[in-house]
Design a protein around this motif. Structure first.
Motif, PDB file in Angstrom:
ATOM      1  N   ALA A 254       7.546 -21.319 -17.345  1.00 54.98           N
ATOM      2  CA  ALA A 254       6.291 -21.957 -17.694  1.00 54.98           C
ATOM      3  C   ALA A 254       6.184 -22.067 -19.204  1.00 54.98           C
ATOM      4  O   ALA A 254       6.128 -21.054 -19.904  1.00 54.98           O
TER       5      ALA A 254
ATOM      6  N   GLU B 294       3.779 -24.043 -20.592  1.00 56.28           N
ATOM      7  CA  GLU B 294       2.368 -24.327 -20.847  1.00 56.28           C
ATOM      8  C   GLU B 294       1.586 -23.753 -19.681  1.00 56.28           C
ATOM      9  O   GLU B 294       2.167 -23.395 -18.648  1.00 56.28           O
ATOM     10  N   PRO B 295       0.268 -23.602 -19.816  1.00 58.86           N
ATOM     11  CA  PRO B 295      -0.512 -23.047 -18.694  1.00 58.86           C
ATOM     12  C   PRO B 295      -0.326 -23.887 -17.436  1.00 58.86           C
ATOM     13  O   PRO B 295      -0.479 -25.107 -17.456  1.00 58.86           O
ATOM     14  N   MET B 296       0.061 -23.229 -16.367  1.00 54.59           N
ATOM     15  CA  MET B 296       0.278 -23.937 -15.108  1.00 54.59           C
ATOM     16  C   MET B 296       0.174 -22.959 -13.953  1.00 54.59           C
ATOM     17  O   MET B 296       0.222 -21.733 -14.154  1.00 54.59           O
ATOM     18  N   LEU B 297       0.009 -23.498 -12.760  1.00 60.55           N
ATOM     19  CA  LEU B 297      -0.044 -22.699 -11.548  1.00 60.55           C
ATOM     20  C   LEU B 297       1.248 -22.900 -10.783  1.00 60.55           C
ATOM     21  O   LEU B 297       1.626 -24.034 -10.487  1.00 60.55           O
TER      22      LEU B 297
ATOM     23  N   ASN C  93      -8.180 -29.840 -11.109  1.00 57.92           N
ATOM     24  CA  ASN C  93      -8.084 -28.381 -11.020  1.00 57.92           C
ATOM     25  C   ASN C  93      -8.441 -27.875  -9.626  1.00 57.92           C
ATOM     26  O   ASN C  93      -8.886 -26.751  -9.454  1.00 57.92           O
TER      27      ASN C  93
END
Length: 194
Positions: free
Chosen positions: A7, A9-12, A131
């Motif tokens: 990851a 960058e911010p991710m799920l 989101n």
């Protein structure tokens, strides 16, 4: 074993394995959570088949003759653990279900009418919109198991013929596509991702 991507960058990241999916299916199955009973007053009025012997007359006229316009109950359950398989685009599953119909007499006694064993193939796809995490369910196949379809007692000794399984199967498919799948999809509507 799968390696999850790094990851940057911010991710799920959501990883579901067949072990996790089938363990959940086993848990729900052994806990008895894959059972549902329907009575005549639980079905929507627009449903094409109401749970009354009069509605079943087209499939089994003798049922209406013996129990004129009596309410019925339908008991649905998984007769064995669902089998799930994970694919990159979706979660595929096979459900092994049984449906047993009962006539409810005025004294609240339940008389078994018939038992249908039906296997269904379903596909579930996760969706992410902005989101929100959600999913969709699709019925990809419905297979009656006529070798296991039977009249429940006392019908085997009464000479009543089996209900016309092909017609019931067609109606069940219609009902699932019209009501069951949309209801499942409404439960999978997107939820905010924390």
């Amino acid at each position: 074993p799968k390696t999850l991507p790094m990851a940057h960058e911010p991710m799920l990241l959501l990883a579901v394995t067949e072990l996790v999916a089938n363990s959940a299916a086993f848990t729900y199955f052994t806990a008895g959570a894959l059972r549902r009973n329907f009575s005549s007053d639980m079905l929507p009025r627009q449903f094409p088949l109401q749970l009354r012997t009069k509605s079943m007359e087209v499939f089994s006229p003798q049922l209406q003759e013996r129990y004129p316009d009596q309410p019925m109950e339908l008991h649905l359950w998984a007769r064995q653990q669902p089998l799930l398989s994970c694919h990159p685009d979706a979660l595929h599953g096979t459900l092994f279900s049984s449906a047993e119909a009962f006539v409810v007499l005025p004294n609240a006694t339940r008389v078994p009418a018939f038992l249908l064993n039906i296997d269904a193939n379903v596909t579930g796809k996760p969706t992410i919109t902005r989101n929100r995490l959600g999913g969709t369910v699709r019925l990809t196949g419905l297979v009656p198991n006529p070798g296991h379809t039977r009249r429940a007692p006392p019908f085997p000794t009464s000479g009543l013929p089996l209900p016309q399984v092909k017609r019931l199967e067609t109606l069940l498919k219609f009902g699932l596509w019209l009501f069951g799948v949309p209801r499942a999809n409404s439960k999978c509507c997107p939820h905010p991702v924390p």
